[in-house]
Design an enzyme around this catalytic site. Sequence first.
Site, PDB file in Angstrom:
ATOM      1  N   LYS A   1       0.815  -1.217   0.000  1.00 35.81           N
ATOM      2  CA  LYS A   1       0.000   0.000   0.000  1.00 35.81           C
ATOM      3  C   LYS A   1       0.851   1.272   0.000  1.00 35.81           C
ATOM      4  O   LYS A   1       0.545   2.243  -0.697  1.00 35.81           O
ATOM      5  CB  LYS A   1      -0.955  -0.018   1.191  1.00 35.81           C
ATOM      6  CG  LYS A   1      -2.028  -1.106   1.100  1.00 35.81           C
ATOM      7  CD  LYS A   1      -2.993  -1.036   2.266  1.00 35.81           C
ATOM      8  CE  LYS A   1      -4.039  -2.138   2.173  1.00 35.81           C
ATOM      9  NZ  LYS A   1      -4.897  -2.011   0.979  1.00 35.81           N
ATOM     10  N   ILE A   2       1.937   1.287   0.791  1.00 35.16           N
ATOM     11  CA  ILE A   2       2.788   2.477   0.842  1.00 35.16           C
ATOM     12  C   ILE A   2       3.580   2.618  -0.447  1.00 35.16           C
ATOM     13  O   ILE A   2       3.656   3.705  -1.034  1.00 35.16           O
ATOM     14  CB  ILE A   2       3.727   2.425   2.063  1.00 35.16           C
ATOM     15  CG1 ILE A   2       2.914   2.461   3.360  1.00 35.16           C
ATOM     16  CG2 ILE A   2       4.717   3.593   2.027  1.00 35.16           C
ATOM     17  CD1 ILE A   2       3.734   2.214   4.616  1.00 35.16           C
TER      18      ILE A   2
ATOM     19  N   THR B   1      12.125   4.601   4.294  1.00 37.49           N
ATOM     20  CA  THR B   1      11.094   4.974   5.278  1.00 37.49           C
ATOM     21  C   THR B   1      10.396   3.726   5.807  1.00 37.49           C
ATOM     22  O   THR B   1       9.307   3.817   6.362  1.00 37.49           O
ATOM     23  CB  THR B   1      10.050   5.909   4.648  1.00 37.49           C
ATOM     24  OG1 THR B   1       9.509   5.286   3.463  1.00 37.49           O
ATOM     25  CG2 THR B   1      10.648   7.258   4.279  1.00 37.49           C
ATOM     26  N   SER B   2      11.028   2.568   5.646  1.00 36.75           N
ATOM     27  CA  SER B   2      10.383   1.310   6.016  1.00 36.75           C
ATOM     28  C   SER B   2      10.918   0.767   7.334  1.00 36.75           C
ATOM     29  O   SER B   2      10.346   1.028   8.387  1.00 36.75           O
ATOM     30  CB  SER B   2      10.555   0.293   4.884  1.00 36.75           C
ATOM     31  OG  SER B   2       9.797  -0.871   5.131  1.00 36.75           O
ATOM     32  N   ARG B   3      12.002   0.013   7.300  1.00 38.29           N
ATOM     33  CA  ARG B   3      12.650  -0.505   8.501  1.00 38.29           C
ATOM     34  C   ARG B   3      14.153  -0.326   8.354  1.00 38.29           C
ATOM     35  O   ARG B   3      14.733  -0.578   7.300  1.00 38.29           O
ATOM     36  CB  ARG B   3      12.309  -1.981   8.725  1.00 38.29           C
ATOM     37  CG  ARG B   3      10.898  -2.229   9.224  1.00 38.29           C
ATOM     38  CD  ARG B   3      10.709  -1.709  10.651  1.00 38.29           C
ATOM     39  NE  ARG B   3       9.382  -1.990  11.198  1.00 38.29           N
ATOM     40  CZ  ARG B   3       8.348  -1.159  11.110  1.00 38.29           C
ATOM     41  NH1 ARG B   3       8.505   0.005  10.478  1.00 38.29           N
ATOM     42  NH2 ARG B   3       7.189  -1.467  11.647  1.00 38.29           N
TER      43      ARG B   3
ATOM     44  N   ASP C   1      14.340   7.748   7.351  1.00 41.64           N
ATOM     45  CA  ASP C   1      13.394   8.008   8.434  1.00 41.64           C
ATOM     46  C   ASP C   1      13.456   6.883   9.466  1.00 41.64           C
ATOM     47  O   ASP C   1      12.773   6.931  10.479  1.00 41.64           O
ATOM     48  CB  ASP C   1      11.969   8.141   7.890  1.00 41.64           C
ATOM     49  CG  ASP C   1      10.979   8.604   8.954  1.00 41.64           C
ATOM     50  OD1 ASP C   1      11.292   9.584   9.665  1.00 41.64           O
ATOM     51  OD2 ASP C   1       9.899   7.982   9.086  1.00 41.64           O
TER      52      ASP C   1
ATOM     53  N   GLU D   1      17.985   2.230  15.959  1.00 34.71           N
ATOM     54  CA  GLU D   1      17.232   3.391  16.432  1.00 34.71           C
ATOM     55  C   GLU D   1      16.536   3.206  17.771  1.00 34.71           C
ATOM     56  O   GLU D   1      16.089   4.169  18.391  1.00 34.71           O
ATOM     57  CB  GLU D   1      16.161   3.777  15.406  1.00 34.71           C
ATOM     58  CG  GLU D   1      15.002   2.805  15.307  1.00 34.71           C
ATOM     59  CD  GLU D   1      13.920   3.255  14.328  1.00 34.71           C
ATOM     60  OE1 GLU D   1      12.763   3.361  14.765  1.00 34.71           O
ATOM     61  OE2 GLU D   1      14.236   3.514  13.153  1.00 34.71           O
TER      62      GLU D   1
ATOM     63  N   HIS E   1      11.906   8.724  12.453  1.00 31.35           N
ATOM     64  CA  HIS E   1      10.774   7.807  12.297  1.00 31.35           C
ATOM     65  C   HIS E   1       9.439   8.545  12.434  1.00 31.35           C
ATOM     66  O   HIS E   1       8.561   8.156  13.201  1.00 31.35           O
ATOM     67  CB  HIS E   1      10.857   6.683  13.335  1.00 31.35           C
ATOM     68  CG  HIS E   1      10.229   5.400  12.864  1.00 31.35           C
ATOM     69  ND1 HIS E   1      10.803   4.173  13.062  1.00 31.35           N
ATOM     70  CD2 HIS E   1       9.081   5.158  12.193  1.00 31.35           C
ATOM     71  CE1 HIS E   1      10.031   3.225  12.550  1.00 31.35           C
ATOM     72  NE2 HIS E   1       8.976   3.801  12.015  1.00 31.35           N
ATOM     73  N   GLN E   2       9.297   9.610  11.650  1.00 30.66           N
ATOM     74  CA  GLN E   2       8.091  10.437  11.732  1.00 30.66           C
ATOM     75  C   GLN E   2       7.185  10.280  10.520  1.00 30.66           C
ATOM     76  O   GLN E   2       6.191  10.992  10.393  1.00 30.66           O
ATOM     77  CB  GLN E   2       8.476  11.912  11.891  1.00 30.66           C
ATOM     78  CG  GLN E   2       9.081  12.547  10.635  1.00 30.66           C
ATOM     79  CD  GLN E   2       9.400  14.023  10.826  1.00 30.66           C
ATOM     80  OE1 GLN E   2      10.371  14.356  11.493  1.00 30.66           O
ATOM     81  NE2 GLN E   2       8.605  14.892  10.236  1.00 30.66           N
TER      82      GLN E   2
ATOM     83  N   PHE F   1       4.902   8.292   9.800  1.00 28.26           N
ATOM     84  CA  PHE F   1       3.511   7.983  10.122  1.00 28.26           C
ATOM     85  C   PHE F   1       2.767   9.150  10.776  1.00 28.26           C
ATOM     86  O   PHE F   1       1.549   9.078  10.975  1.00 28.26           O
ATOM     87  CB  PHE F   1       3.458   6.796  11.092  1.00 28.26           C
ATOM     88  CG  PHE F   1       3.896   7.148  12.493  1.00 28.26           C
ATOM     89  CD1 PHE F   1       2.973   7.440  13.481  1.00 28.26           C
ATOM     90  CD2 PHE F   1       5.238   7.247  12.819  1.00 28.26           C
ATOM     91  CE1 PHE F   1       3.373   7.784  14.767  1.00 28.26           C
ATOM     92  CE2 PHE F   1       5.658   7.588  14.095  1.00 28.26           C
ATOM     93  CZ  PHE F   1       4.712   7.855  15.069  1.00 28.26           C
TER      94      PHE F   1
END
Length: 326
Positions: free
Chosen positions: A152-153, A230-232, A256, A261, A293-294, A296
């Site tokens: 979806k992303i 921006t995933s993991r 991100d 982290e 990690h922003q 979301f």
Amino acid sequence: MKIAFFSTKPYDKDFFEKHNHSHELTFYEASLNENSVRLAEGSDAICVFVNDKVNATVIEKLAGMNVRLIALRCAGFNNVDLEAARQANIVVVRVPAYSPHAVAEHAVALILTLNRKTHKAYNRVREGNFSLEKLSGFDLFQKTVGVIGTGKIGEAFAHIMLGFGCKVLAFDIFPNQHLIDAGVQYTTIEDVLAQSDIISLHCPLTDKTLHLINDQAIAKMKNGAMLINTSRGALIDTQAVVEALKSKKLGYLGLDVYEQESNIFFNDLSEEILVDDTLARLMTFPNVLITSHQGFLTEEALTQIAVTTLNNISAFESGTKSGNEV
């Protein structure tokens, strides 16, 4: 149900309390691990986020407290020992989708900021420096963008890049027919790496994708390519990326997420010494942009996370399936 929330911030409490109608919620700033698990005593369920450690030891202790449900308020579940949960008869649920546009748009923000250097221009102008030296970027129009992972992303991201007039290549073990119809070209991961000016990662972290971007993968990339994650964090071998930045093989890096982290992101460490040497090294590169990690963090995504998580818990309580079990 009584639910203990771990790794919570003020925005978590605000959105969950706003949408809660029947459950007893307790919020803890502490992340979940072997030492903090005791805070779940007396709870029927726990709610955890991306950096909480739900390993076999924690699950054993949860089972001893009669905790029956682990509710993830995120899509990924790589931080949960699923086999240990099954053996303990603890159900695990997640939020498989929460405004995929939020993360996709953040990936685009990283691309545009790295490319057009708006963060540097902003700081210059505030200091009265109106020079344009070293602020040159490039047109996104007609550039080749590689998307690794078209869930979806990844799908939302691909559509945005098509809107910029980019040629979009994609790799996924399950090609998306909607994207094919829109003009995305599916190919091998080798072709994505070799042909793309920009590569954006949107796949889950599994045993097969751990360090997907390593020194061998980087060697296949175009010289000066841009890499966005921006995933993991552990999709990237961070040391390999540092070496690629030093050699100028990699032209830009936007993160991100970060492999180590868990004890850094989401916390204010401005008055402390950063002990992570690798992250400190990354932050010295002028062509690296890191956010905490922003991706979301939008009103829409936070609302969907709260509503879906609470619905998952209510479904479990009523003995029905939410469809979001892991």
